[in-house]
Design an enzyme around this catalytic site. Sequence first.
Site, PDB file in Angstrom:
ATOM      1  N   ASP A 185       0.839  -1.210   0.000  1.00 44.77           N
ATOM      2  CA  ASP A 185       0.000   0.000   0.000  1.00 44.77           C
ATOM      3  C   ASP A 185       0.870   1.255   0.000  1.00 44.77           C
ATOM      4  OD1 ASP A 185      -2.302   1.464   0.012  1.00 44.77           O
ATOM      5  OD2 ASP A 185      -2.784   1.140   2.129  1.00 44.77           O
ATOM      6  N   GLY A 186       0.337   2.304  -0.607  1.00 44.40           N
ATOM      7  CA  GLY A 186       1.003   3.607  -0.557  1.00 44.40           C
ATOM      8  C   GLY A 186       1.599   4.072  -1.877  1.00 44.40           C
ATOM      9  N   ARG A 192      -0.696   8.620 -10.174  1.00 41.13           N
ATOM     10  CA  ARG A 192      -0.695   7.392  -9.379  1.00 41.13           C
ATOM     11  C   ARG A 192       0.026   6.229 -10.072  1.00 41.13           C
ATOM     12  NH1 ARG A 192      -3.988   7.118  -5.271  1.00 41.13           N
ATOM     13  NH2 ARG A 192      -4.268   4.900  -5.637  1.00 41.13           N
ATOM     14  N   HIS A 220       2.739   3.105  -9.005  1.00 41.49           N
ATOM     15  CA  HIS A 220       2.603   1.661  -9.240  1.00 41.49           C
ATOM     16  C   HIS A 220       3.843   1.126  -9.973  1.00 41.49           C
ATOM     17  CE1 HIS A 220      -1.349   1.809  -7.632  1.00 41.49           C
ATOM     18  NE2 HIS A 220      -1.912   2.414  -8.652  1.00 41.49           N
ATOM     19  N   SER A 270      -7.284  -6.013  -5.895  1.00 40.87           N
ATOM     20  CA  SER A 270      -8.449  -6.538  -5.175  1.00 40.87           C
ATOM     21  C   SER A 270      -9.701  -6.405  -6.037  1.00 40.87           C
ATOM     22  CB  SER A 270      -8.645  -5.766  -3.866  1.00 40.87           C
ATOM     23  OG  SER A 270      -9.161  -4.480  -4.138  1.00 40.87           O
ATOM     24  N   ASN A 323     -10.676  -2.896  -6.362  1.00 37.06           N
ATOM     25  CA  ASN A 323      -9.844  -1.993  -7.170  1.00 37.06           C
ATOM     26  C   ASN A 323     -10.455  -1.653  -8.538  1.00 37.06           C
ATOM     27  OD1 ASN A 323      -6.652  -3.285  -5.931  1.00 37.06           O
ATOM     28  ND2 ASN A 323      -7.809  -1.504  -5.257  1.00 37.06           N
ATOM     29  N   ARG A 337     -11.708   1.930  -9.099  1.00 44.01           N
ATOM     30  CA  ARG A 337     -10.804   3.088  -9.285  1.00 44.01           C
ATOM     31  C   ARG A 337     -11.022   3.694 -10.679  1.00 44.01           C
ATOM     32  NH1 ARG A 337      -5.157   2.202  -6.095  1.00 44.01           N
ATOM     33  NH2 ARG A 337      -6.146   1.625  -4.132  1.00 44.01           N
ATOM     34  N   SER A 381      -8.303  -5.074   5.005  1.00 41.22           N
ATOM     35  CA  SER A 381      -8.880  -4.816   3.679  1.00 41.22           C
ATOM     36  C   SER A 381      -9.243  -6.068   2.873  1.00 41.22           C
ATOM     37  CB  SER A 381      -7.923  -3.938   2.862  1.00 41.22           C
ATOM     38  OG  SER A 381      -7.737  -2.705   3.484  1.00 41.22           O
TER      39      SER A 381
HETATM   40  C1  FPP Z   1      -1.858   0.030  -3.386  1.00 45.71           C
HETATM   41  O1  FPP Z   1      -1.416   1.356  -3.363  1.00 45.71           O
HETATM   42  C2  FPP Z   1      -1.299  -0.708  -4.527  1.00 45.71           C
HETATM   43  C3  FPP Z   1      -2.040  -1.337  -5.493  1.00 45.71           C
HETATM   44  C4  FPP Z   1      -3.488  -1.336  -5.515  1.00 45.71           C
HETATM   45  C5  FPP Z   1      -1.393  -2.033  -6.625  1.00 45.71           C
HETATM   46  C6  FPP Z   1      -0.165  -2.819  -6.337  1.00 45.71           C
HETATM   47  C7  FPP Z   1       0.584  -3.037  -7.568  1.00 45.71           C
HETATM   48  C8  FPP Z   1       1.945  -3.000  -7.699  1.00 45.71           C
HETATM   49  C9  FPP Z   1       2.850  -2.812  -6.563  1.00 45.71           C
HETATM   50  C10 FPP Z   1       2.603  -3.123  -9.009  1.00 45.71           C
HETATM   51  C11 FPP Z   1       2.551  -4.419  -9.721  1.00 45.71           C
HETATM   52  C12 FPP Z   1       2.717  -5.626  -8.916  1.00 45.71           C
HETATM   53  C13 FPP Z   1       3.141  -6.814  -9.371  1.00 45.71           C
HETATM   54  C14 FPP Z   1       3.060  -7.997  -8.490  1.00 45.71           C
HETATM   55  C15 FPP Z   1       3.703  -7.025 -10.716  1.00 45.71           C
HETATM   56  P1  FPP Z   1      -2.494   2.516  -3.481  1.00 45.71           P
HETATM   57  O2  FPP Z   1      -2.660   2.825  -4.925  1.00 45.71           O
HETATM   58  O3  FPP Z   1      -3.749   2.119  -2.805  1.00 45.71           O
HETATM   59  O4  FPP Z   1      -1.778   3.678  -2.721  1.00 45.71           O
HETATM   60  P2  FPP Z   1      -2.475   4.861  -1.890  1.00 45.71           P
HETATM   61  O5  FPP Z   1      -3.178   4.201  -0.717  1.00 45.71           O
HETATM   62  O6  FPP Z   1      -1.330   5.714  -1.462  1.00 45.71           O
HETATM   63  O7  FPP Z   1      -3.420   5.568  -2.799  1.00 45.71           O
END
Ligand code: FPP
Length: 249
Positions: free
Chosen positions: A21-22, A34, A38, A66, A69, A72, A197
């Site tokens: 997360d983050g 954003r 990622h 998830s 997601n 979004r 979550s």
């Molecule tokens: C949460 O941060 C992150 C995600 C929903 C996506 C995770 C994906 C990756 C790390 C990249 C690809 C992964 C793989 C395994 C190839 P957020 O967007 O909710 O952050 P925020 O809470 O600061 O908005």
Amino acid sequence: MSLLHKINRDTAPRHIAIIMDGNGRWAQQQGEDRLFGHNFGVEAVRETLKAAQEIGVEYLTLYAFSTENWNRPKEEVDGLMDLLVRTISGEVEELHESNVIISSIGDTEGLPTSCKEELEAAFERTKNNTGINLILALNYSAKWELIRATKQIARLVKSGEIELDQVDDDMMASMLSTRGIPDPELLIRTSGENRVSNFLLWQIAYAEFHFTEVLWPDFKREHLYKAVLDYQSRERRFGLVSAQLEKNT
Ligand code: FPP
């Protein structure tokens, strides 16, 4: 000095699950969108996987997308799917070389065709490896898999294939998308959020939680070592009292 040498490999968790997360907040701090976050999150995935291999972890489950997601903005969802496809196709050979077995949990049928195809190819390429299991939670939610499992069990009871009294812990576990995978002993969540979550609700019944303020793109090997050391400093009682644990050892 690295924290790696402080870790006792004999008592390291076999299975670590991570809520990454983050990414969004990290990107915002850099004045970027954003998806930029990622993209940098992928480097943290590489680092974490290497650290888990060094420690001798057998299963690493990452919450990559998830079921929630999908809500979004379309641009972010499309960008994330594209990133997944690019990352899997770009990394599969290297992962294969380092003996990683790639698999997924979640409703992968609901993913775009390109993503499904890339995943299938990665599963096939790495299925005979013997190293760490990298499990990607994709289109996953714990409530989804619990409802699915409950329906499967209800059908078996209704058709007379099983008796109601046969429904137990093991049967439930065998109906989840993690069947055959040991439950995680350690759950990590980054970015200072102290929530689960909808992630692995059944499987984390006895997991230790490690929450860190670090935003996912900043998560490095040392952060994983720190989480494992935190885990190793805890007493896991599984509902017993300390004296009973001492007697059993
Ligand atoms: C949460 O941060 C992150 C995600 C929903 C996506 C995770 C994906 C990756 C790390 C990249 C690809 C992964 C793989 C395994 C190839 P957020 O967007 O909710 O952050 P925020 O809470 O600061 O908005």
